[in-house]
Design an enzyme around this catalytic site. Structure first.
Site, mmCIF file in Angstrom:
data_model
loop_
_atom_site.group_PDB
_atom_site.id
_atom_site.type_symbol
_atom_site.label_atom_id
_atom_site.label_comp_id
_atom_site.label_asym_id
_atom_site.label_seq_id
_atom_site.Cartn_x
_atom_site.Cartn_y
_atom_site.Cartn_z
ATOM 1 N N ARG A 44 8.295 7.821 11.705
ATOM 2 C CA ARG A 44 7.256 7.837 11.421
ATOM 3 C C ARG A 44 6.606 8.842 10.099
ATOM 4 O O ARG A 44 5.573 8.111 9.604
ATOM 5 C CB ARG A 44 6.505 7.927 12.229
ATOM 6 C CG ARG A 44 5.266 7.845 12.885
ATOM 7 C CD ARG A 44 3.844 7.969 14.082
ATOM 8 N NE ARG A 44 3.238 8.879 14.117
ATOM 9 C CZ ARG A 44 3.755 10.771 14.913
ATOM 10 N NH1 ARG A 44 4.101 9.721 16.199
ATOM 11 N NH2 ARG A 44 3.585 11.421 14.961
ATOM 12 N N TYR A 99 -10.661 -10.847 -0.393
ATOM 13 C CA TYR A 99 -10.564 -11.709 0.975
ATOM 14 C C TYR A 99 -11.872 -11.063 2.333
ATOM 15 O O TYR A 99 -11.774 -10.595 2.701
ATOM 16 C CB TYR A 99 -9.148 -10.833 1.232
ATOM 17 C CG TYR A 99 -8.347 -11.030 2.383
ATOM 18 C CD1 TYR A 99 -7.619 -12.359 2.725
ATOM 19 C CD2 TYR A 99 -7.628 -10.390 3.346
ATOM 20 C CE1 TYR A 99 -7.162 -12.552 3.769
ATOM 21 C CE2 TYR A 99 -6.575 -11.092 3.859
ATOM 22 C CZ TYR A 99 -6.529 -11.494 4.530
ATOM 23 O OH TYR A 99 -6.147 -12.266 5.552
ATOM 24 N N ASP A 149 -6.838 -3.640 -4.278
ATOM 25 C CA ASP A 149 -6.373 -4.241 -4.288
ATOM 26 C C ASP A 149 -5.626 -5.096 -4.945
ATOM 27 O O ASP A 149 -6.188 -5.912 -5.623
ATOM 28 C CB ASP A 149 -7.052 -5.545 -2.529
ATOM 29 C CG ASP A 149 -6.058 -5.772 -2.089
ATOM 30 O OD1 ASP A 149 -5.076 -6.588 -2.673
ATOM 31 O OD2 ASP A 149 -6.383 -6.576 -0.965
ATOM 32 N N LYS A 187 3.197 -10.185 0.232
ATOM 33 C CA LYS A 187 3.066 -11.384 -1.277
ATOM 34 C C LYS A 187 3.863 -11.914 -2.209
ATOM 35 O O LYS A 187 5.614 -12.522 -1.072
ATOM 36 C CB LYS A 187 1.661 -12.059 -1.200
ATOM 37 C CG LYS A 187 0.198 -11.797 -0.357
ATOM 38 C CD LYS A 187 0.490 -12.741 0.342
ATOM 39 C CE LYS A 187 -0.647 -12.754 1.441
ATOM 40 N NZ LYS A 187 -0.903 -12.051 2.366
HETATM 41 C C1 LIG Z 1 -5.743 -10.426 -1.694
HETATM 42 C C2 LIG Z 1 -5.119 -9.607 0.246
HETATM 43 N N1 LIG Z 1 -5.283 -8.949 0.745
HETATM 44 C C3 LIG Z 1 -4.929 -8.033 1.838
HETATM 45 C C4 LIG Z 1 -4.052 -8.734 2.251
HETATM 46 C C5 LIG Z 1 -3.587 -8.436 3.204
HETATM 47 O O1 LIG Z 1 -2.096 -9.037 3.989
HETATM 48 P P1 LIG Z 1 -1.062 -8.761 5.503
HETATM 49 O O2 LIG Z 1 -1.365 -10.199 5.675
HETATM 50 O O3 LIG Z 1 -0.554 -8.182 4.740
HETATM 51 O O4 LIG Z 1 -1.702 -7.661 5.995
HETATM 52 C C6 LIG Z 1 -3.926 -10.333 1.671
HETATM 53 C C7 LIG Z 1 -4.138 -11.244 3.079
HETATM 54 O O5 LIG Z 1 -3.378 -12.450 3.104
HETATM 55 C C8 LIG Z 1 -4.532 -10.833 1.017
HETATM 56 O O6 LIG Z 1 -4.476 -11.697 0.338
#
Ligand SMILES: Cc1ncc(COP(=O)(O)O)c(C=O)c1O
Length: 395
Positions: free
Chosen positions: A56, A110, A183, A208
């Protein structure tokens, strides 16, 4: 070292106590680590010496991935997490640790991040307010009015692909004593490196482009020097860490990120140009468009010749029913809720990423029922085109 070289080499081939180095980092499944003496274990526990003690806290497979992503993003250190959402959560917590519990966020983000603000942070008294992050004057006014502890944005917004001036926003945040969290899932470190533009914490859904094959759920937070210790300390007790198997797969995926993303960007550009002239298409959204509202920022901030691998388009006269029928006609393109995979994915924001927003709210954000988003894969572009064409024409 160039990006294409770094993705292949960084983080790998660590020599452990004179043992031969494996050419790629193995999957270290052990949760607990032993040393030749308890005195040494004590020093490692006390941070006087480096080394794993308990998974961890750190794990050699995760360490390798973290070193790799840190070097790609030009950060100080990283934390690999169990999902992109876990990465976002701990990034916000790190940013707000010693700051007012107020977040000024871009309004085009998102959908699950908006829900996190409401359902995870709201009940603990963290206030989120929203602004058009591409309107610098509005950001300046909102920073002065809200006095946030954290400013949050996505480097490329979803699904309309707006691009805020990260360097200017970082300056506004810094002058106000706020941390900037970005992000950067859509951009990848190949398109843009927010830390070099002044961001403090950069988040990726590794699910992704980083992992890239639709078989890993993961995330990464990359930190500047100022926030790294706080990030690791929070992670030690909150425990949002990635499993070593997913770490291995993500690292394996990143080795081909440069070739995948270059091809995906080239495919997206070709598709955007072709769709713009398609008789069934009303409008195309893509970052290479000379009339893009953020064309200046894109020219200044993106790597030359790359405009991202995502495009969106509106189908002429379409409503929910006709878009669903169009999606059902796709033969190769995957109508799935993700992006960044080797296969082309098509998402309908109205029923997926932006489902929970009211139709009025979606309309206000410019997300019409006729809009779909394409995350270009690495297939032959002619095959992607042919599939879209037959589905658009209702064949
Ligand atoms: C821009 C963006 N940030 C964060 C996330 C969240 O990622 P995760 O699905 O790996 O938790 C996504 C998921 O689609 C996303 O498109």
């Amino acid at each position: 070292m160039k990006f294409e070289t770094q993705v292949v080499h960084a983080g790998d081939r660590k020599r452990v106590s004179g043992a031969p180095a494996p050419s790629t980092t193995p999957i270290h499944l052990a949760t607990t680590y032993l040393y030749e003496s308890t005195a040494r274990l004590d020093r490692v526990f006390g941070h006087e010496e480096e080394g794993p003690t308990y998974s961890r806290y750190s794990n050699p497979t995760n360490d390798a991935l973290e070193e790799l992503v840190t070097s790609l993003e030009r950060g100080h250190g990283s934390l690999a997490t169990a999902s992109g959402m876990a990465a976002l959560q701990i990034a916000f917590q790190t940013a707000l640790l010693d700051r007012p519990h107020r977040v000024l966020s871009a309004n085009a983000i998102y959908g699950s991040t908006i829900k996190m603000a409401e359902q995870v942070f709201g009940p603990f008294g963290v206030d989120f307010s929203y602004v058009d992050i591409c309107d610098l004057k509005a950001v300046e006014r909102a920073v002065a009015e809200k006095k946030p502890g954290c400013v949050f944005m996505e480097s490329v917004s979803n699904p309309l692909l707006r691009v805020g001036r990260i360097d200017e926003i970082a300056r506004l945040a810094r002058e106000a004593g706020a941390a900037l969290v970005v992000d950067s899932t859509f951009a990848t470190p190949m398109l843009m490196r927010p830390i070099t533009l002044g961001a403090n914490l950069v988040v990726h859904s590794a699910t992704k482009y980083l992992a890239g094959h639709g078989d890993v759920l993961g995330g990464v937070v990359v930190s500047d020097q100022e926030h790294y210790e706080a990030l690791r300390n929070l992670a030690r007790v909150a425990g949002p860490v990635l499993g070593p198997f997913e770490s291995y797969l993500t690292m394996r995926g990143i080795k081909t990120l440069a070739v995948r993303f270059e091809r995906q960007c080239a495919n997206a550009k070709r598709l955007a140009e072709w769709l713009a002239a398609h008789p069934r298409v009303e409008r195309v959204y893509y970052c290479s468009d000379a009339n893009h509202p953020d064309a200046c920022a894109i020219r200044r901030l993106f790597s030359p010749e790359l405009f991202g691998a995502i495009l969106s388009f509106e189908i002429k006269g379409a409503n929910k029913e006709t878009v669903l029928a169009f999606m059902d006609r796709l033969r190769m393109i995957v109508p799935g809720t993700s992006l960044g995979d080797v296969h082309t994915l098509l998402l309908y924001p109205t029923i997926a990423s932006h489902r929970d927003l009211s139709p009025k709210m979606r309309e206000r954000m410019g997300i019409r029922d006729s809009l779909v988003r394409v995350a270009a894969g690495i297939e032959a572009v002619e095959d992607i085109q042919a599939d879209l064409d037959q589905a658009l024409r209702g064949a």
